[in-house]
Design a protein around this motif. Structure first.
Motif: not given
Ligand code: MG
Ligand code: 4AD
Length: 429
Positions: A343, A352, A355
């Motif tokens: 991430d 975030e 990913g």
């Molecule tokens: Mg994620």
């Protein structure tokens, strides 16, 4: 000559025509000013009683905010004016006198503004954010196109889940059920086996039941996928891509970032290499900061902020407890408990933005994972095929466009980073 406010610098001393909308008017007796908005900028137009017909001069009392007008006049340099130019008006054609405009200069609540999103888009700050979005998309395409990636569109209607089954939007598809795609990744993997390096760029959907400032139910994702690529090389692509986009925006969106009062010092630092830490090291940071964190679980928004505060650029967290990651992730050969996921967490608490990871490339292990996750095998049969016909190590990632735009613009709420946001409580306008 019809032109736009942005192009005026090429027409100094010449007569031009501009199509736009009234932003504001202001009178000082025998002169009045019309601030015109055309979507590319603002322009002060000067109407002098002695130099125009009576009918034009009298328009000042009629023109309401957002009335649509075509203005003809001479371009003059005026350093004190917005954009550095003004227009000496000869003529104004009025297309429509606007009703009283609901959005005024005063403060409005966000709910009101979101209900008027179709109009709010005209405001300076929203215009600036969506122009940055446009540049992020342009920089994305340039980056991948120039690095040998082929664009591969993936379907929106799918038969399978990718990121767990709890956020699936299900719909009737001629006597059977289908789902709106959560991610183009699985199709991206198939495409990478056909083309080597590809990227998928399209809308993705998740039935996110919680209301947060980071979640939309419809968002856009950029998903590169590379054959013959391991986790390390994947992280190299991720940092190269993200720094390219940020540096591009710094160069090409100065005006927009100014409008948004974005402090760009932190963005200037976004150059490779980005720090890379393991999940264990990230958990260690939290424990040292006295955070009550349950080892083995995912990081929450607040945890991400604390972790990101330790670094001056985006940080990549890799090697996650396999239990909290998706079925397709390859395990670390050195520790079967860990998934080779990564991430990327943006600085300044924006959370975030990426990913991704290395994918399981062994047929039997992948089949076992599908079963362990309780997923139906039948709709994934084609995906398993990829492990039968020339399987190779491969990796990729997905970058959330809206979260990235939010970070670059310094916009705390994701709903302003997409023209027409979709959230649990809002599907209009
Ligand atoms: Mg994620
Ligand atoms: O971490 P996620 O779920 O990863 C995937 O979907 C992978 N299949 C991608 C891949 O490897 N090709 O989502 C990727 C990114 C997140 O880091 C976040 O930026 C964004 O997509 N994202 C959302 N953005 C807005 N609203 C949501 N509900 C989002 N869910 C994920």
């Amino acid at each position: 000559m019809t032109t736009t406010i942005q192009q005026l610098k090429d027409f100094e001393g010449q007569e031009v025509t501009i199509n736009g909308w009234v932003y504001n008017t202001r009178s000082i007796g025998k002169i009045w000013f019309l601030i015109l908005r055309d979507g590319t900028g603002l322009l002060q137009c000067v109407v002098v009683e002695a130099e125009t017909d009576d009918t034009i001069f009298k328009l000042e009392s009629e023109l309401t905010q957002e009335s649509s007008v075509t203005v003809t006049g001479t371009v003059r340099k005026e350093p004190r004016s917005v954009g550095g130019f003004e227009l000496g008006v000869k003529h104004i054609d009025v297309h429509q006198i606007a009703d009283e405009y609901p959005i005024s200069k005063k403060e409005h609540g966000t709910d009101f503004l979101m209900s008027n999103r179709h109009l709010w888009l005209r405001s300076k700050s929203q215009n600036a954010i969506l122009r940055v979005r446009h540049q992020v998309v342009k920089a994305t395409r340039d980056f991948f196109d120039d690095n040998g990636f082929t664009l591969m569109d993936s379907p929106i209607l799918t038969a399978n889940s990718v990121e767990g089954t709890s956020t699936l939007f299900e719909l009737d598809y001629f006597e059977r059920s289908a789902f709106l795609t959560q991610s183009g990744q699985l199709y991206g993997e198939a495409s990478a086996m056909a083309f080597g390096k590809i990227y998928v760029f399209g809308p993705t959907f998740r039935a996110e039941k919680s209301k947060t400032r980071r979640h939309l139910t419809e968002f856009w994702m950029i998903e590169p996928e590379m054959a013959y690529c391991d986790l390390n090389e994947n992280m190299e692509w991720a940092e190269k891509y993200v720094s390219y986009v940020v540096q591009w925006c710094l160069e090409h969106c100065q005006e927009e970032l100014n409008v948004l009062e974005r402090d760009t010092a932190s963005l200037k630092k976004v150059v490779p290499p980005f720090p890379r830490i393991t999940y264990d090291e990230a958990a260690e940071i939290l424990s040292k900061k006295g955070v009550d964190f349950n080892y083995g679980s995912d990081f929450g928004g607040k945890d991400e902020t604390i972790i990101s505060e330790q670094f001056d650029r985006p940080v990549m967290i890799h090697r996650w407890p396999a239990g909290i990651k998706a079925f397709y992730m390859k395990r670390d050969p050195e520790n079967e408990e860990l998934a080779l996921g990564v991430d990327m967490i943006a600085p300044e608490g924006f959370g975030e933005i990426i990913g991704g990871g290395q994918r399981e490339d062994d047929h039997d292990i992948l089949l076992k994972r599908i079963n362990e996750h309780g997923l139906p095998v039948e709709p994934l049969q084609w995906y398993l095929d990829l492990r039968k016909y020339g399987s190779v190590p491969h990796s990729g990632f997905g970058l959330g466009l809206e979260r990235t735009v939010g970070w670059i613009c310094g916009t705390k709420h994701i709903r302003e980073t997409i023209p027409y946001p979709r959230t649990i409580y809002r599907i209009e306008p």
